[in-house]
Design a protein around this motif. Structure first.
Motif, PDB file in Angstrom:
ATOM      1  N   SER A  47       6.840  56.679  39.692  1.00 28.18           N
ATOM      2  CA  SER A  47       8.299  56.786  39.291  1.00 28.18           C
ATOM      3  C   SER A  47       8.797  58.080  38.321  1.00 28.18           C
ATOM      4  CB  SER A  47       7.321  55.885  39.175  1.00 28.18           C
ATOM      5  OG  SER A  47       8.138  55.028  38.035  1.00 28.18           O
ATOM      6  N   LEU A  48       8.101  57.873  36.798  1.00 27.84           N
ATOM      7  CA  LEU A  48       8.803  59.183  35.868  1.00 27.84           C
ATOM      8  C   LEU A  48       8.514  60.752  36.316  1.00 27.84           C
ATOM      9  CD1 LEU A  48       9.384  58.824  33.650  1.00 27.84           C
ATOM     10  CD2 LEU A  48       6.381  59.083  33.027  1.00 27.84           C
ATOM     11  N   SER A  70       8.699  61.977  40.103  1.00 28.87           N
ATOM     12  CA  SER A  70      10.343  61.444  40.735  1.00 28.87           C
ATOM     13  C   SER A  70      11.264  61.391  39.614  1.00 28.87           C
ATOM     14  CB  SER A  70      10.478  60.349  40.872  1.00 28.87           C
ATOM     15  OG  SER A  70       9.057  60.257  41.981  1.00 28.87           O
ATOM     16  N   VAL A  71      11.172  61.279  39.430  1.00 24.97           N
ATOM     17  CA  VAL A  71      12.974  61.042  38.059  1.00 24.97           C
ATOM     18  C   VAL A  71      13.295  62.448  37.287  1.00 24.97           C
ATOM     19  CG1 VAL A  71      14.066  60.041  36.030  1.00 24.97           C
ATOM     20  CG2 VAL A  71      12.579  58.643  37.653  1.00 24.97           C
ATOM     21  N   VAL A  72      11.349  62.482  36.223  1.00 23.49           N
ATOM     22  CA  VAL A  72      11.860  64.304  35.883  1.00 23.49           C
ATOM     23  C   VAL A  72      12.073  64.920  36.672  1.00 23.49           C
ATOM     24  CG1 VAL A  72      10.135  65.428  34.647  1.00 23.49           C
ATOM     25  CG2 VAL A  72      10.395  62.999  34.144  1.00 23.49           C
ATOM     26  N   SER A  73      11.383  65.338  38.326  1.00 18.53           N
ATOM     27  CA  SER A  73      10.576  66.385  39.144  1.00 18.53           C
ATOM     28  C   SER A  73      13.035  66.112  39.639  1.00 18.53           C
ATOM     29  CB  SER A  73      10.459  66.383  39.935  1.00 18.53           C
ATOM     30  OG  SER A  73       9.513  65.845  39.620  1.00 18.53           O
ATOM     31  N   PHE A  74      13.705  64.912  40.156  1.00 13.06           N
ATOM     32  CA  PHE A  74      14.621  65.413  40.452  1.00 13.06           C
ATOM     33  C   PHE A  74      16.023  65.740  38.843  1.00 13.06           C
ATOM     34  CE2 PHE A  74      13.648  61.993  43.196  1.00 13.06           C
ATOM     35  CZ  PHE A  74      14.036  62.485  45.068  1.00 13.06           C
ATOM     36  N   PHE A 115     -10.961  59.419  45.044  1.00 11.29           N
ATOM     37  CA  PHE A 115      -9.747  59.010  45.445  1.00 11.29           C
ATOM     38  C   PHE A 115      -8.811  57.876  44.034  1.00 11.29           C
ATOM     39  CE2 PHE A 115     -10.390  62.589  48.386  1.00 11.29           C
ATOM     40  CZ  PHE A 115     -10.464  63.945  47.470  1.00 11.29           C
ATOM     41  N   GLU A 116      -9.872  57.064  44.079  1.00  8.25           N
ATOM     42  CA  GLU A 116      -9.926  56.754  42.999  1.00  8.25           C
ATOM     43  C   GLU A 116      -8.323  56.212  41.827  1.00  8.25           C
ATOM     44  OE1 GLU A 116      -8.515  52.243  43.176  1.00  8.25           O
ATOM     45  OE2 GLU A 116      -9.742  53.785  44.447  1.00  8.25           O
ATOM     46  N   TRP A 117      -9.018  57.186  41.303  1.00  6.00           N
ATOM     47  CA  TRP A 117      -8.539  57.892  39.937  1.00  6.00           C
ATOM     48  C   TRP A 117      -6.457  58.204  40.680  1.00  6.00           C
ATOM     49  CZ3 TRP A 117      -6.698  62.850  39.699  1.00  6.00           C
ATOM     50  CH2 TRP A 117      -7.207  64.268  41.057  1.00  6.00           C
ATOM     51  N   ALA A 118      -6.761  59.306  41.723  1.00  7.99           N
ATOM     52  CA  ALA A 118      -5.315  59.830  41.605  1.00  7.99           C
ATOM     53  C   ALA A 118      -4.401  58.445  42.349  1.00  7.99           C
ATOM     54  CB  ALA A 118      -5.721  60.530  42.705  1.00  7.99           C
ATOM     55  N   LYS A 119      -5.350  57.719  42.994  1.00 11.25           N
ATOM     56  CA  LYS A 119      -3.636  56.298  43.334  1.00 11.25           C
ATOM     57  C   LYS A 119      -4.150  55.003  41.535  1.00 11.25           C
ATOM     58  CE  LYS A 119      -6.287  55.291  47.441  1.00 11.25           C
ATOM     59  NZ  LYS A 119      -7.547  53.867  48.539  1.00 11.25           N
ATOM     60  N   ARG A 120      -4.707  55.578  40.382  1.00 11.95           N
ATOM     61  CA  ARG A 120      -4.138  55.182  39.974  1.00 11.95           C
ATOM     62  C   ARG A 120      -2.656  55.723  38.606  1.00 11.95           C
ATOM     63  NH1 ARG A 120      -9.770  54.638  37.278  1.00 11.95           N
ATOM     64  NH2 ARG A 120     -10.618  54.647  38.588  1.00 11.95           N
ATOM     65  N   LEU A 121      -2.751  56.814  38.916  1.00 13.65           N
ATOM     66  CA  LEU A 121      -2.465  57.533  38.131  1.00 13.65           C
ATOM     67  C   LEU A 121      -0.973  57.753  38.827  1.00 13.65           C
ATOM     68  CD1 LEU A 121      -4.037  60.869  37.347  1.00 13.65           C
ATOM     69  CD2 LEU A 121      -3.157  59.196  35.813  1.00 13.65           C
ATOM     70  N   VAL A 122      -0.481  58.266  40.732  1.00 17.48           N
ATOM     71  CA  VAL A 122       0.055  57.842  41.137  1.00 17.48           C
ATOM     72  C   VAL A 122       1.009  56.506  40.563  1.00 17.48           C
ATOM     73  CG1 VAL A 122       1.446  57.351  43.321  1.00 17.48           C
ATOM     74  CG2 VAL A 122      -0.290  59.304  42.703  1.00 17.48           C
ATOM     75  N   ALA A 123       0.127  55.251  40.548  1.00 18.98           N
ATOM     76  CA  ALA A 123       0.764  54.147  40.127  1.00 18.98           C
ATOM     77  C   ALA A 123       0.815  53.817  38.498  1.00 18.98           C
ATOM     78  CB  ALA A 123       0.036  52.725  40.699  1.00 18.98           C
ATOM     79  N   LYS A 124       0.550  54.325  37.622  1.00 22.10           N
ATOM     80  CA  LYS A 124       1.146  54.262  36.558  1.00 22.10           C
ATOM     81  C   LYS A 124       2.323  55.272  36.548  1.00 22.10           C
ATOM     82  CE  LYS A 124      -0.536  54.200  32.467  1.00 22.10           C
ATOM     83  NZ  LYS A 124      -1.758  53.645  31.656  1.00 22.10           N
ATOM     84  N   TYR A 125       2.166  56.888  36.615  1.00 22.68           N
ATOM     85  CA  TYR A 125       2.714  57.497  36.797  1.00 22.68           C
ATOM     86  C   TYR A 125       4.162  58.379  37.714  1.00 22.68           C
ATOM     87  CZ  TYR A 125       0.673  57.751  32.671  1.00 22.68           C
ATOM     88  OH  TYR A 125      -0.389  56.898  31.501  1.00 22.68           O
TER      89      TYR A 125
END
Length: 190
Positions: free
Chosen positions: A160-161, A163-167, A148-158
């Motif tokens: 915060s974005l 989270s803001v869009v969800s809120f 799941f290394e790709w998932a970690k990179r996606l979470v690290a990169k996107y």
């Protein structure tokens, strides 16, 4: 990096345009290598050479030769390191592949393959070179793959974005949706 790639692409396009302006073949060769481990302690190197005639004339007696693999380090399993073609027509593509097996561990830097061909209007053989390959670490210790290394990179990169869009989306939904408690109170009043 992107700027240098764009310059290389522009240079290749310019060379292709210059070659097509004259009545001559223009052979471009791309060398690719992939590593695989069929069993522990054995590594195979699959070499693929793709030839393209970008010129406006046919190349005759085309010889592909890739002798950059030393016999003391690599054993030929399938295919041949060299191949001869009768002709390579304008706009056509030819692929040549062979598979090697490594005998020793270490770092290997291969050189480009040599392509020689004859042009009817010239007496001397013409030469072209394939693209080089990156250095290979054959039989090197590799860390285990992380699933799941790709998932970690996606979470690290996107992360915060998202989270803001969800809120913002939840807030807009709550403000725009009709209130259910207000509709119950109006029914009781009747």
């Amino acid at each position: 990096m992107a700027r240098s790639l764009a310059l290389v692409a522009l240079l290749l396009l310019g060379l292709a345009a210059a070659a097509s302006a004259s009545d001559a073949p223009f052979v471009v060769a791309h060398k690719k290598v992939s590593l695989s481990r069929p069993k522990p302690g054995v590594e195979r190197v699959a070499v693929s050479l793709d030839l393209y005639n970008q010129g406006s004339a046919t190349a005759y007696d085309v010889t592909i030769n890739d002798d950059s693999w030393p016999a003391d380090a690599f054993e030929l399993i399938t295919g041949e390191k060299s191949k001869t073609l009768e002709r390579l027509d304008p706009g056509s593509t030819v692929s040549h592949t062979f598979v090697l097996e490594t005998k020793t561990q270490g770092r290997f830097q291969g050189s480009p393959a040599v392509i020689k061909y004859r042009v009817p209007t010239k007496t001397a053989l013409q030469e072209a070179y394939s693209t080089p390959i990156f250095p290979l670490d054959v039989l090197a210790e590799r860390p285990p793959e992380k699933k799941f290394e790709w998932a970690k990179r996606l979470v690290a990169k996107y992360g915060s974005l998202v989270s803001v869009v969800s809120f913002v989306g939840v807030f807009i939904y709550l403000v725009a949706s009709p209130s259910k408690s207000g509709s119950k109170a109006s029914k009781k009043r009747r």
